[in-house]
Scaffold this motif. Structure first.
Motif, PDB file in Angstrom:
ATOM      1  N   UNK A 194       0.824  -1.214   0.000  1.00  0.00           N
ATOM      2  CA  UNK A 194       0.000   0.000   0.000  1.00  0.00           C
ATOM      3  C   UNK A 194       0.856   1.261   0.000  1.00  0.00           C
ATOM      4  N   UNK A 195       1.758   1.382   0.989  1.00  0.00           N
ATOM      5  CA  UNK A 195       2.510   2.628   1.166  1.00  0.00           C
ATOM      6  C   UNK A 195       3.511   2.841   0.025  1.00  0.00           C
ATOM      7  N   UNK A 196       4.366   1.851  -0.226  1.00  0.00           N
ATOM      8  CA  UNK A 196       5.402   2.022  -1.241  1.00  0.00           C
ATOM      9  C   UNK A 196       4.850   2.256  -2.648  1.00  0.00           C
ATOM     10  N   UNK A 197       3.851   1.482  -3.115  1.00  0.00           N
ATOM     11  CA  UNK A 197       3.304   1.795  -4.445  1.00  0.00           C
ATOM     12  C   UNK A 197       2.752   3.207  -4.559  1.00  0.00           C
ATOM     13  N   UNK A 198       2.160   3.699  -3.482  1.00  0.00           N
ATOM     14  CA  UNK A 198       1.635   5.069  -3.515  1.00  0.00           C
ATOM     15  C   UNK A 198       2.748   6.104  -3.468  1.00  0.00           C
ATOM     16  N   UNK A 199       3.865   5.747  -2.832  1.00  0.00           N
ATOM     17  CA  UNK A 199       4.966   6.703  -2.661  1.00  0.00           C
ATOM     18  C   UNK A 199       5.988   6.649  -3.777  1.00  0.00           C
ATOM     19  N   UNK A 200       5.916   5.647  -4.637  1.00  0.00           N
ATOM     20  CA  UNK A 200       6.936   5.482  -5.679  1.00  0.00           C
ATOM     21  C   UNK A 200       7.068   6.702  -6.587  1.00  0.00           C
ATOM     22  N   UNK A 201       5.995   7.354  -7.047  1.00  0.00           N
ATOM     23  CA  UNK A 201       6.183   8.550  -7.883  1.00  0.00           C
ATOM     24  C   UNK A 201       7.028   9.624  -7.212  1.00  0.00           C
ATOM     25  N   UNK A 280      13.643   7.012 -18.634  1.00  0.00           N
ATOM     26  CA  UNK A 280      13.245   5.706 -18.100  1.00  0.00           C
ATOM     27  C   UNK A 280      12.609   5.866 -16.725  1.00  0.00           C
ATOM     28  N   UNK A 281      13.239   6.690 -15.872  1.00  0.00           N
ATOM     29  CA  UNK A 281      12.697   6.918 -14.531  1.00  0.00           C
ATOM     30  C   UNK A 281      11.350   7.627 -14.587  1.00  0.00           C
ATOM     31  N   UNK A 287       3.881   5.599 -14.861  1.00  0.00           N
ATOM     32  CA  UNK A 287       3.121   4.350 -14.856  1.00  0.00           C
ATOM     33  C   UNK A 287       2.504   4.098 -13.493  1.00  0.00           C
ATOM     34  N   UNK A 288       3.246   4.367 -12.424  1.00  0.00           N
ATOM     35  CA  UNK A 288       2.700   4.171 -11.087  1.00  0.00           C
ATOM     36  C   UNK A 288       1.692   5.260 -10.731  1.00  0.00           C
TER      37      UNK A 288
END
Length: 292
Positions: A194-201, A280-281, A287-288
């Motif tokens: 939950x946290x990391x996928x939301x924070x990845x951008x 690339x980054x 995408x996220x």
């Protein structure tokens, strides 16, 4: 009832509008000056270096003769270097941010650690070069290898990634975490799912800026003794290497005009490499952002 002087109100409004126009003009001129400076710099680099961007320039090693000079060793060395810097700095930086935000207790010691991590972002890069020379080159006997340079550059950008990751993790709403706990998820499952996928951008935004700084730094490489010209390609992480900033630095300090043009071509190659890496980054970040 208090009497309101409409004339004085109008005068104050007019004075504020005048001040607003003056400040707007000043800010516009400052922005225009910065853009013109960048445009002139780009124009000079492109006009000087574009003529040297030939297939031979990418196939030749460094040379004492401008016509035979190339970026083959430097370009491959920079790729090797970033293959070390990117995973090491991201894993350590994001891991540290997760611990400080999700596990560490709110006390004076941890607040002191957070404050010092933020302060490390402003330390001159040459200091990190001296640290890398002391620890990785001499104490661990790694020499001026890709591994020693990669670890040194990772230390350089680590504070930036940690702070960016902390802010991104902190920005995730508490309600999202509580909903995950309410569904029976553990703390680690909540962090990873939950946290990391939301924070990845947000994390990748900071990582882009940090890696962009690492690819262009020269001072730490000079301090740890990275050679300027080599006539071979690195074979493993313990091999000697050179990098694009070192090669450009060597060309730029030479008095011959031809080497100034070759340095401009090297700058164009470095910029293209930086744009590809950042693209690339940005693609991964976007995408996220669409998913969350």
């Amino acid at each position: 009832m208090k009497y309101i002087d409409h004339n004085s109100v109008v005068k104050r409004m007019n004075s504020r509008l005048i001040v607003n126009r003056i400040l707007k003009t000043l800010f516009f001129l400052a922005t225009l000056f910065a853009l013109l400076t960048i445009a002139v710099l780009f124009y000079r680099i492109i006009t000087q270096g574009v003529g040297y961007l030939t297939p031979e320039f990418f196939q030749n090693f460094g040379s004492r003769f401008p016509a035979k000079a190339g970026v083959k060793a430097a370009l491959v060395g920079s790729i090797w270097l970033m293959c070390v810097v990117a995973p090491v700095s991201l894993i350590l930086g994001v891991g540290t941010a997760i611990y400080l935000e999700e596990y560490a207790k709110k006390n004076k010691l941890n607040d002191f650690i957070r404050m010092n991590i933020s302060n490390l972002s402003g330390v001159p890069s040459v200091v990190f070069g001296l640290l890398g020379l002391t620890i990785f080159v001499r104490a661990l006997s790694l020499g001026n290898s890709i591994l020693a340079a990669g670890f040194t550059m990772s230390l350089l950008i680590l504070p930036v990634i940690i702070v960016a990751a902390q802010e991104a993790i902190r920005a995730v709403p508490k309600e999202v975490r509580e909903a995950s706990y309410g569904m029976g998820a553990t703390k680690w499952q909540t962090i990873t799912k939950v946290v990391l996928p939301s924070a990845i951008p947000g994390i990748l935004t900071g990582a882009i800026l940090a890696l962009s700084r690492a690819i262009g730094e020269t001072a730490p490489l000079i301090v740890i003794g990275v050679p300027v010209i080599i006539q071979f390609l690195p074979e493993n992480l313990l091999s000697q290497f050179t990098a694009l900033p070192m090669q450009i630095y060597d060309w730029a300090k030479r008095p011959q005009l031809e080497f100034q043009n070759v340095a401009a071509a090297g700058i164009l190659v470095l910029m293209m490499f930086l744009i590809i890496m950042n693209s690339i980054a940005v693609f991964i970040r976007n995408k996220f952002q669409k998913r969350y």
